[in-house]
Design a protein around this motif. Sequence first.
Motif, PDB file in Angstrom:
ATOM      1  N   VAL A 197       3.653  -1.645  -4.472  1.00  0.00           N
ATOM      2  CA  VAL A 197       2.424  -2.386  -3.774  1.00  0.00           C
ATOM      3  C   VAL A 197       1.659  -2.773  -5.121  1.00  0.00           C
ATOM      4  N   MET A 198       1.207  -1.932  -5.758  1.00  0.00           N
ATOM      5  CA  MET A 198       0.392  -2.187  -7.327  1.00  0.00           C
ATOM      6  C   MET A 198       1.362  -3.266  -7.860  1.00  0.00           C
ATOM      7  N   GLU A 199       2.530  -3.319  -8.232  1.00  0.00           N
ATOM      8  CA  GLU A 199       3.010  -4.413  -8.642  1.00  0.00           C
ATOM      9  C   GLU A 199       3.095  -5.791  -8.406  1.00  0.00           C
ATOM     10  N   ILE A 257      -0.619   4.815   5.145  1.00  0.00           N
ATOM     11  CA  ILE A 257      -0.017   4.531   6.001  1.00  0.00           C
ATOM     12  C   ILE A 257       1.393   5.010   6.265  1.00  0.00           C
ATOM     13  N   PHE A 258       2.022   4.953   5.103  1.00  0.00           N
ATOM     14  CA  PHE A 258       3.467   5.654   5.137  1.00  0.00           C
ATOM     15  C   PHE A 258       3.361   6.872   5.454  1.00  0.00           C
ATOM     16  N   VAL A 259       2.551   7.701   4.585  1.00  0.00           N
ATOM     17  CA  VAL A 259       2.599   9.026   4.354  1.00  0.00           C
ATOM     18  C   VAL A 259       2.124   9.524   5.697  1.00  0.00           C
ATOM     19  N   ALA A 260       1.181   8.946   6.460  1.00  0.00           N
ATOM     20  CA  ALA A 260       0.860   9.284   7.648  1.00  0.00           C
ATOM     21  C   ALA A 260       1.794   9.003   8.884  1.00  0.00           C
ATOM     22  N   GLY A 295       5.828   6.227  -4.731  1.00  0.00           N
ATOM     23  CA  GLY A 295       6.744   5.107  -5.096  1.00  0.00           C
ATOM     24  C   GLY A 295       6.136   3.741  -4.375  1.00  0.00           C
ATOM     25  N   ILE A 296       5.735   3.971  -3.294  1.00  0.00           N
ATOM     26  CA  ILE A 296       5.276   2.803  -2.527  1.00  0.00           C
ATOM     27  C   ILE A 296       4.269   2.397  -3.022  1.00  0.00           C
ATOM     28  N   TYR A 297       3.038   3.314  -3.339  1.00  0.00           N
ATOM     29  CA  TYR A 297       2.025   2.798  -4.137  1.00  0.00           C
ATOM     30  C   TYR A 297       2.304   2.025  -5.613  1.00  0.00           C
ATOM     31  N   LEU A 330      -5.572  -1.693  -1.474  1.00  0.00           N
ATOM     32  CA  LEU A 330      -4.146  -2.101  -0.625  1.00  0.00           C
ATOM     33  C   LEU A 330      -3.229  -1.133  -0.903  1.00  0.00           C
ATOM     34  N   ALA A 331      -2.972  -0.689  -2.310  1.00  0.00           N
ATOM     35  CA  ALA A 331      -1.829   0.076  -2.577  1.00  0.00           C
ATOM     36  C   ALA A 331      -2.122   1.427  -1.762  1.00  0.00           C
TER      37      ALA A 331
END
Length: 411
Positions: free
Chosen positions: A304-306, A320-323, A299-301, A313-314
């Motif tokens: 960011v792509m949008e 970073i979120f998943v880590a 969802g975050i990917y 970057l995405a």
Amino acid sequence: MDYNKIVQGILDIGEAMLISGAENFRIEDSIYRMCRSYGFKKYDAFVIPTNLQITVETPEGEIITQIRHIENADFDFDQLDYMNNLCRHVCEDTPAAAELHERFLEVKGRPPQRKITRYFAAVMGGTGFAVFFGSNFTDAIVAIIVSLMIVVVGKWLSKREGNLFIYNTILSFLSEMIIVLATRNGLGAHPERIMIGIVMLLISGLSTTNGIREILQKDYISGFINIMNSILGAAGIAVGTGLAMMLMDDFNAEGFILNHSIPIQLISCTIACVGFAFWFQIRGRQVIYSGIGAFFTWGIYLIVMEIKPSNFLATLVAAIFVAFYAFCMSRINKAPSTIFLTASVFPLIPGPNLYYMMYGCLTKDVAMAVSETLILIVTCLAIAFAFNIVDIASRGIMRARKHDYRIGKHS
């Protein structure tokens, strides 16, 4: 104390963690903590994917060195979790050699994963990603059949063939043959999309990411070993798939697409990653945490792509979120972060790029091979950078709270 047996017990735990899928730095940290708890004056550990060594100096001045050669490793995160708990027990209570060995055997003797779970895991993982990469309903049926074949044949083959190249060659050859025959007979319409989903069950893209991550941390030997293992596995997939294509005269590069429906993307990748959680033998509520992590990672990917259409970057932001998510879950559940990280990060793993890179090499399509290689490297770098960013931040957080995050031989 019988320090030779103590060192042997510590090495047993380290070897079991390495075989189960623990990162090198985690094993070194665990070994140093256990050595420190037993009061050794000096201790050194050397860990790479194929070798584990410990040298200690006892309080009486005796030097003890023990070495293990690691032939094969397989993901068993349930065992890793319990070995990690055993490390905690050793550090807190410093049991005698006999008790240490007894506790170790208890963990090794845990009931194995139910056999049927492996089949569900393969179907969820392979078929989930096939749908994620644009397969339709009939394609999904073919993916189910091939996923089940991989479990049955893979189980038989793993007992007879330890070479990853040969293993992947045989399974990818059989997979491509089944897919091509099925689509030619009207069952399924997108053979490449099916195969890309299935490839995720064989893919070693995570090894590439971990290899780059280790090189960035100056662990050059382990980094290059992981990258070479990844290349070896990818080459096996390429050769097996290529042989089937040549035999069936079926060289067509249709190209994959992500499913047009974002809700289906999110649902399919979540189902697939829950399947991979089972595939890595994660158990209990940690499976649910893996699915939640995958859902929000993708969802975050997409968000960011949008906002900024940049794969690097995405991928970086999502990784970073998943880590950080894995770091938090590890603290809450007192379990290794890799348990929550590995399955959750799979939506970002560049399996399709690895497939088309090898496809380009086989078909002598230099432009495709180069283009896909660049995307593969950029994606793996983004994930590795993200993991290192969170690692640095995590160390800072733990130091601020005056807690040990990782210790070294001089800690």
